[in-house]
Design a protein around this motif. Structure first.
Motif, short mmCIF file in Angstrom:
data_model
loop_
_atom_site.label_atom_id
_atom_site.label_comp_id
_atom_site.label_asym_id
_atom_site.label_seq_id
_atom_site.Cartn_x
_atom_site.Cartn_y
_atom_site.Cartn_z
N PRO A 1 -11.00 51.89 -57.48
CA PRO A 1 -12.11 52.44 -58.26
C PRO A 1 -13.24 51.46 -58.52
O PRO A 1 -14.41 51.83 -58.49
N LYS B 1 -17.05 52.22 -57.04
CA LYS B 1 -18.30 52.28 -57.79
C LYS B 1 -19.26 51.19 -57.34
O LYS B 1 -20.47 51.42 -57.22
N SER C 1 -19.66 57.57 -61.33
CA SER C 1 -18.73 57.73 -62.43
C SER C 1 -18.03 59.08 -62.37
O SER C 1 -16.86 59.21 -62.71
N LEU D 1 -14.73 59.09 -60.36
CA LEU D 1 -13.60 58.24 -60.69
C LEU D 1 -12.43 59.00 -61.29
O LEU D 1 -11.35 58.43 -61.46
N SER D 2 -12.62 60.25 -61.64
CA SER D 2 -11.50 61.04 -62.14
C SER D 2 -10.84 61.86 -61.05
O SER D 2 -9.87 62.57 -61.29
N LEU E 1 -7.19 60.19 -55.30
CA LEU E 1 -7.56 59.36 -54.16
C LEU E 1 -7.59 60.14 -52.85
O LEU E 1 -8.39 59.87 -51.98
N ASN F 1 -8.75 49.70 -62.44
CA ASN F 1 -8.38 50.34 -61.17
C ASN F 1 -7.27 51.37 -61.33
O ASN F 1 -7.06 52.19 -60.45
N PRO G 1 -9.56 54.31 -64.49
CA PRO G 1 -11.02 54.21 -64.56
C PRO G 1 -11.65 55.28 -65.44
O PRO G 1 -12.67 55.02 -66.09
N TRP G 2 -11.05 56.49 -65.45
CA TRP G 2 -11.65 57.57 -66.23
C TRP G 2 -11.58 57.30 -67.73
O TRP G 2 -12.35 57.87 -68.49
N GLU H 1 -14.15 53.97 -68.28
CA GLU H 1 -15.56 54.34 -68.13
C GLU H 1 -16.17 54.76 -69.46
O GLU H 1 -17.37 54.64 -69.67
#
Length: 510
Positions: free
Chosen positions: A100, A104, A113, A116-117, A120, A238, A241-242, A245
């Protein structure tokens, strides 16, 4: 309030059963029991997580399944397993999962952003193509890697032209050290300038003065970004991230730093556009711009502006901090072991004249020096995890199923500190010397990883380490005021990278 508590408990129970169903659905490698939401994170040493992986592998075998938060992760430990995956079964393991932070960073400040939720497996699909060389996959990665390798070779990587650039930069380095007149100094930024100037010559077509304030700021920023990624908070970014952030913290400063680096690169690209001569490319950026123009009407071209910015950022970051940190660690090793330094100097004095710059062809006549440089890289173990790989499809490996969407960590730490070495936890140049004192290779020497995703700058890094270290030892003897016992070879930061401690050293002209 009671409803909220009930909802949270229900979510935890569902998560627990989800983990169980995942294990039953696939023939996953064995692994420890996981907890809802956090997976196996509580079982990892937050200061040295790669050592926890090695310890767990003693119970669950060299191929094991862990959950880093929600993310299913297969960890490969030991030389035989890592080689089998990355070399013998290379095509299956070419995938690169988007960390992540890098996702970004390479897609620009503030515009990813919302991604990031996402899982993968969605982020690695064609709907969300990842830019740059470091985390791209498929045809994008193949084209960018092939282009980058051929272009850097054209501009001297691994060849005589690059050797001359490194020799010239080594003169600037020794001249600057001599101005210090045996006063103690921290070599961090001086070595950073030296190494970075080599990659700058290849990518930007210019070197920078050691007094250039913008250049020094760039190096400071690069060092901070790498330290953050090796910190506990950087590793948690990593994984979650959600969450991070939306929380205050240094992670936001890091992305402003990345934006600063990207803006510098964009400025250099614009300068190249304004002075470009298509018949005479000067460096990597020129060559990429020419290819962009040639393929501008191709709908599926990988040669576009965003890939140029992200790939140059990859090269600039990777080509600066890791090699300069290895050089800094090498100086610490030589101060800690003055007998090793003295033996290297005796060997160098017999091969390289005082008025000459060392050349790569001298290496075959300097087996002990070559062995020490290799052992420095092995012992530092600078990127213990390597960069994570990723299952772009279902993979069968050693009788297990690795489902699509699984992060794969080939634990380089377990190779460099594994049973292929006589004394893996001691600094021992004899690991690379035979009974006659000649240099010998060891197939478990994999600091640059292996296979199709190995480091594109390996030959450049090898050349830099040899020429810079031989030049320094030819001209100086290194020590510190507090004496050899004050030097610790344990890293100051251990995470994504092992970063050496900072010391003030003394360089006495010979």
């Amino acid at each position: 309030m009671e409803f909220s508590v009930t909802l949270i408990l229900a979510g935890l129970v569902l998560a627990f059963f989800w983990f169980i169903l995942q294990k039953r659905k696939y023939n996953l490698p064995p692994g420890p029991t996981t907890l809802p939401l956090v997976g196996n994170l509580p079982q990892l040493d937050k200061k040295q997580p790669f050592k926890s992986f090695t310890e767990l592998s003693k119970s669950y075998g060299p191929v094991m399944t862990l959950y880093l938060g929600w993310q299913r992760t297969v960890v490969l430990t030991g030389y035989e397993v890592v080689k089998e995956a990355l070399v013998d079964q290379a095509e299956d393991f070419t995938g690169r999962g988007p960390l992540p932070f890098l996702l970004k960073a390479t897609n620009g400040y503030g515009n990813t952003s919302h991604l990031l939720s996402l899982p993968l497996y969605i982020l690695t699909s064609t709907r969300f193509p990842l830019s740059g060389l470091g985390i791209s996959n498929g045809e994008r990665w193949r084209q960018l890697r092939r282009f980058t390798l051929s272009t850097l070779r054209d501009f001297g990587m691994g060849r005589k032209g690059m050797e001359e650039w490194i020799q010239e930069e080594s003169k600037h380095l020794t001249a600057r050290i001599k101005t210090l007149k045996v006063k103690p100094f921290d070599p961090t930024f001086l070595l950073g300038c030296t190494v970075s100037n080599v990659i700058c010559c290849m990518v930007f077509g210019e070197r920078f003065s050691y007094d250039d304030k913008q250049f020094l700021e760039l190096l400071r920023v690069i060092a901070e970004v790498l330290r953050f990624n090796s910190s506990f908070l950087g590793q948690m970014y990593n994984v979650f991230p959600w969450i991070l952030e939306h929380l205050p913290g240094p992670q936001h400063t890091m992305f402003s730093h990345v934006n600063f680096l990207r803006e510098f690169i964009k400025k250099k690209i614009q300068e190249h556009k304004e002075s470009l001569d298509p018949s005479s490319p000067r460096d990597y950026i020129d060559t990429f711009l020419i290819r962009m123009e040639q393929e501008k009407n191709l709908p599926n071209t990988e040669f576009h502006y965003e890939n140029l910015v992200s790939t140059v950022l990859n090269l600039f970051l990777a080509g600066t901090e890791t090699t300069s940190s290895t050089l800094r660690y090498a100086l610490g090793v030589l101060i800690k072991h003055p007998n090793v330094q003295e033996e290297m100097q005796r060997e160098i004095d017999n091969v390289v004249r005082q008025d000459q710059c060392p050349k790569m062809e001298d290496r075959k006549s300097l087996p002990f020096t070559d062995a020490v440089i290799h052992e420095v890289q092995r012992f530092l173990d600078i990127v213990p995890f390597g960069l994570p790989h990723y299952a772009l499809k279902d993979i069968t490996f050693r009788g297990y199923s690795i489902p699509k969407g699984t992060v794969i960590i080939p634990l380089l730490h377990s190779v460099l500190k594994g049973d292929q070495w006589e004394t893996p936890w001691a600094f021992n140049p004899k690991h690379f010397l035979d009974q006659n004192g000649s240099f010998k290779k060891n197939s478990a020497f994999l600091p640059f990883s292996a296979g199709k995703r190995s480091c594109v700058g390996e030959s450049l890094a090898r050349m830099e380490l040899f020429i810079f270290l031989v030049t320094l030892l030819k001209d100086f003897t290194f020590s510190c005021i507090e004496g050899p016992d004050s030097i610790s070879l344990n890293p100051q930061y251990s995470g994504f990278a092992n970063l050496p401690r900072n010391y003030e050293i003394v360089a006495t002209p010979r």
